[in-house]
Scaffold this motif. Structure first.
Motif, PDB file in Angstrom:
ATOM      1  N   THR A 123      -3.933   3.125   3.805  1.00 23.55           N
ATOM      2  CA  THR A 123      -3.530   2.928   5.207  1.00 23.55           C
ATOM      3  C   THR A 123      -4.237   3.937   6.103  1.00 23.55           C
ATOM      4  O   THR A 123      -4.567   3.619   7.238  1.00 23.55           O
ATOM      5  CB  THR A 123      -1.996   2.994   5.391  1.00 23.55           C
ATOM      6  OG1 THR A 123      -1.498   4.244   4.897  1.00 23.55           O
ATOM      7  CG2 THR A 123      -1.314   1.823   4.700  1.00 23.55           C
ATOM      8  N   LEU A 124      -4.508   5.140   5.585  1.00 25.23           N
ATOM      9  CA  LEU A 124      -5.302   6.100   6.358  1.00 25.23           C
ATOM     10  C   LEU A 124      -6.718   5.589   6.531  1.00 25.23           C
ATOM     11  O   LEU A 124      -7.328   5.752   7.581  1.00 25.23           O
ATOM     12  CB  LEU A 124      -5.312   7.471   5.671  1.00 25.23           C
ATOM     13  CG  LEU A 124      -3.988   8.215   5.637  1.00 25.23           C
ATOM     14  CD1 LEU A 124      -4.145   9.534   4.891  1.00 25.23           C
ATOM     15  CD2 LEU A 124      -3.430   8.440   7.034  1.00 25.23           C
ATOM     16  N   GLU A 178      -0.208  -5.368  17.960  1.00 28.21           N
ATOM     17  CA  GLU A 178       0.740  -5.492  16.865  1.00 28.21           C
ATOM     18  C   GLU A 178       0.185  -4.893  15.570  1.00 28.21           C
ATOM     19  O   GLU A 178       0.911  -4.270  14.806  1.00 28.21           O
ATOM     20  CB  GLU A 178       1.128  -6.954  16.634  1.00 28.21           C
ATOM     21  CG  GLU A 178       1.875  -7.587  17.790  1.00 28.21           C
ATOM     22  CD  GLU A 178       0.948  -8.183  18.852  1.00 28.21           C
ATOM     23  OE1 GLU A 178      -0.295  -8.109  18.698  1.00 28.21           O
ATOM     24  OE2 GLU A 178       1.470  -8.704  19.848  1.00 28.21           O
ATOM     25  N   TYR A 179      -1.110  -5.088  15.340  1.00 25.68           N
ATOM     26  CA  TYR A 179      -1.766  -4.550  14.141  1.00 25.68           C
ATOM     27  C   TYR A 179      -1.658  -3.026  14.136  1.00 25.68           C
ATOM     28  O   TYR A 179      -1.217  -2.418  13.157  1.00 25.68           O
ATOM     29  CB  TYR A 179      -3.231  -4.987  14.105  1.00 25.68           C
ATOM     30  CG  TYR A 179      -4.011  -4.493  12.912  1.00 25.68           C
ATOM     31  CD1 TYR A 179      -4.130  -5.271  11.767  1.00 25.68           C
ATOM     32  CD2 TYR A 179      -4.644  -3.248  12.926  1.00 25.68           C
ATOM     33  CE1 TYR A 179      -4.846  -4.831  10.663  1.00 25.68           C
ATOM     34  CE2 TYR A 179      -5.362  -2.796  11.833  1.00 25.68           C
ATOM     35  CZ  TYR A 179      -5.466  -3.585  10.711  1.00 25.68           C
ATOM     36  OH  TYR A 179      -6.176  -3.139   9.622  1.00 25.68           O
ATOM     37  N   VAL A 180      -2.051  -2.413  15.249  1.00 24.07           N
ATOM     38  CA  VAL A 180      -2.037  -0.950  15.337  1.00 24.07           C
ATOM     39  C   VAL A 180      -0.605  -0.424  15.252  1.00 24.07           C
ATOM     40  O   VAL A 180      -0.341   0.577  14.577  1.00 24.07           O
ATOM     41  CB  VAL A 180      -2.753  -0.461  16.613  1.00 24.07           C
ATOM     42  CG1 VAL A 180      -2.569   1.036  16.818  1.00 24.07           C
ATOM     43  CG2 VAL A 180      -4.235  -0.811  16.551  1.00 24.07           C
ATOM     44  N   LYS A 181       0.324  -1.109  15.890  1.00 22.85           N
ATOM     45  CA  LYS A 181       1.728  -0.683  15.834  1.00 22.85           C
ATOM     46  C   LYS A 181       2.233  -0.731  14.398  1.00 22.85           C
ATOM     47  O   LYS A 181       2.898   0.207  13.929  1.00 22.85           O
ATOM     48  CB  LYS A 181       2.586  -1.568  16.734  1.00 22.85           C
ATOM     49  CG  LYS A 181       4.042  -1.159  16.764  1.00 22.85           C
ATOM     50  CD  LYS A 181       4.850  -2.055  17.681  1.00 22.85           C
ATOM     51  CE  LYS A 181       6.311  -1.661  17.640  1.00 22.85           C
ATOM     52  NZ  LYS A 181       7.146  -2.556  18.419  1.00 22.85           N
ATOM     53  N   SER A 182       1.945  -1.795  13.683  1.00 20.61           N
ATOM     54  CA  SER A 182       2.365  -1.917  12.278  1.00 20.61           C
ATOM     55  C   SER A 182       1.731  -0.824  11.425  1.00 20.61           C
ATOM     56  O   SER A 182       2.400  -0.221  10.579  1.00 20.61           O
ATOM     57  CB  SER A 182       1.988  -3.285  11.726  1.00 20.61           C
ATOM     58  OG  SER A 182       2.686  -4.302  12.387  1.00 20.61           O
ATOM     59  N   LEU A 183       0.463  -0.571  11.657  1.00 14.34           N
ATOM     60  CA  LEU A 183      -0.250   0.444  10.887  1.00 14.34           C
ATOM     61  C   LEU A 183       0.307   1.841  11.184  1.00 14.34           C
ATOM     62  O   LEU A 183       0.566   2.621  10.266  1.00 14.34           O
ATOM     63  CB  LEU A 183      -1.740   0.376  11.209  1.00 14.34           C
ATOM     64  CG  LEU A 183      -2.678   1.244  10.387  1.00 14.34           C
ATOM     65  CD1 LEU A 183      -2.515   0.995   8.898  1.00 14.34           C
ATOM     66  CD2 LEU A 183      -4.118   0.997  10.818  1.00 14.34           C
ATOM     67  N   MET A 234       0.827  -1.204   0.000  1.00 18.40           N
ATOM     68  CA  MET A 234       0.000   0.000   0.000  1.00 18.40           C
ATOM     69  C   MET A 234       0.867   1.261   0.000  1.00 18.40           C
ATOM     70  O   MET A 234       0.558   2.230  -0.691  1.00 18.40           O
ATOM     71  CB  MET A 234      -0.955  -0.021   1.189  1.00 18.40           C
ATOM     72  CG  MET A 234      -2.000  -1.095   1.078  1.00 18.40           C
ATOM     73  SD  MET A 234      -3.027  -1.216   2.557  1.00 18.40           S
ATOM     74  CE  MET A 234      -4.104  -2.578   2.070  1.00 18.40           C
ATOM     75  N   GLU A 235       1.952   1.237   0.759  1.00 20.53           N
ATOM     76  CA  GLU A 235       2.873   2.381   0.796  1.00 20.53           C
ATOM     77  C   GLU A 235       3.482   2.645  -0.585  1.00 20.53           C
ATOM     78  O   GLU A 235       3.658   3.789  -0.988  1.00 20.53           O
ATOM     79  CB  GLU A 235       4.021   2.121   1.777  1.00 20.53           C
ATOM     80  CG  GLU A 235       3.628   2.097   3.221  1.00 20.53           C
ATOM     81  CD  GLU A 235       4.770   1.596   4.099  1.00 20.53           C
ATOM     82  OE1 GLU A 235       5.943   1.633   3.677  1.00 20.53           O
ATOM     83  OE2 GLU A 235       4.486   1.160   5.227  1.00 20.53           O
ATOM     84  N   THR A 236       3.814   1.575  -1.283  1.00 22.12           N
ATOM     85  CA  THR A 236       4.430   1.685  -2.603  1.00 22.12           C
ATOM     86  C   THR A 236       3.446   2.229  -3.633  1.00 22.12           C
ATOM     87  O   THR A 236       3.845   2.785  -4.650  1.00 22.12           O
ATOM     88  CB  THR A 236       4.946   0.299  -3.055  1.00 22.12           C
ATOM     89  OG1 THR A 236       5.842  -0.186  -2.064  1.00 22.12           O
ATOM     90  CG2 THR A 236       5.680   0.372  -4.378  1.00 22.12           C
ATOM     91  N   ASN A 237       2.163   2.078  -3.351  1.00 21.89           N
ATOM     92  CA  ASN A 237       1.096   2.543  -4.238  1.00 21.89           C
ATOM     93  C   ASN A 237       0.171   3.459  -3.436  1.00 21.89           C
ATOM     94  O   ASN A 237      -0.986   3.127  -3.193  1.00 21.89           O
ATOM     95  CB  ASN A 237       0.328   1.337  -4.788  1.00 21.89           C
ATOM     96  CG  ASN A 237       1.223   0.412  -5.575  1.00 21.89           C
ATOM     97  OD1 ASN A 237       1.520   0.681  -6.728  1.00 21.89           O
ATOM     98  ND2 ASN A 237       1.688  -0.658  -4.957  1.00 21.89           N
ATOM     99  N   SER A 278       3.690   2.246   9.525  1.00 24.22           N
ATOM    100  CA  SER A 278       3.513   2.428   8.090  1.00 24.22           C
ATOM    101  C   SER A 278       3.104   3.861   7.772  1.00 24.22           C
ATOM    102  O   SER A 278       3.667   4.497   6.876  1.00 24.22           O
ATOM    103  CB  SER A 278       2.459   1.450   7.567  1.00 24.22           C
ATOM    104  OG  SER A 278       2.152   1.710   6.225  1.00 24.22           O
ATOM    105  N   ILE A 279       2.145   4.373   8.510  1.00 19.72           N
ATOM    106  CA  ILE A 279       1.638   5.721   8.240  1.00 19.72           C
ATOM    107  C   ILE A 279       2.689   6.776   8.553  1.00 19.72           C
ATOM    108  O   ILE A 279       2.842   7.753   7.823  1.00 19.72           O
ATOM    109  CB  ILE A 279       0.329   5.960   9.019  1.00 19.72           C
ATOM    110  CG1 ILE A 279      -0.786   5.106   8.391  1.00 19.72           C
ATOM    111  CG2 ILE A 279      -0.051   7.441   9.025  1.00 19.72           C
ATOM    112  CD1 ILE A 279      -2.057   5.036   9.187  1.00 19.72           C
TER     113      ILE A 279
END
Length: 142
Positions: free
Chosen positions: A97-98, A80-85, A52-55, A88-89
């Protein structure tokens, strides 16, 4: 990037964002089926977020099969989900991702929602972030 996600990356690269949405969603369903067949779970989240970051201007559906897949691990791996998100953001925000963050905010208790709203606000206020992405953050903040 996980081998299973490469067809999506290639699809996006080759179609230069002028693609048929039905084909894109269908491809995502195929990929999710493969991920499930190979018992790939929460460990794929980083690769999906990187895709998603790449696009950053691509919407992967509303929410879309890939989003449903990674969100299916949220209840068992919230922290872990929220930390990863968040990572990423903060690293490379993207429209989708937003969108994922907004879904987490809407389902969070007040204190957590306020904290995550600050992450959204930081994207909106960051002049280094593309205008289209900042506009999405602004819409979620309204």
């Amino acid at each position: 990037m996980n081998e299973h996600l490469k067809p999506i990356a290639h699809f996006l690269e080759n179609d230069n964002l002028d693609f048929d949405e039905d084909d894109f969603i269908g491809l995502q369903y195929d990929i999710v089926d493969q991920l499930e067949d190979h018992n790939i779970g929460f460990e794929i989240i980083t690769d999906v977020l990187e895709l998603m970051e790449t696009n950053p201007l691509v919407e992967f559906g509303s929410p879309g099969p890939l989003t449903h897949f990674i969100e299916s691990f949220y209840n068992q791996n919230q922290k872990e989900y929220v930390k990863s998100l968040e990572t990423s953001i903060k690293t490379r925000p993207a429209v989708h991702t937003l969108w994922l963050l907004n879904r987490v905010i809407n389902g969070s208790e007040e204190a957590r929602a306020l904290q995550l709203t600050q992450v959204m606000k930081s994207v909106y206020e960051n002049k280094q972030v593309a205008t289209d992405i900042r506009n999405v953050a602004q819409q979620f903040l309204e």
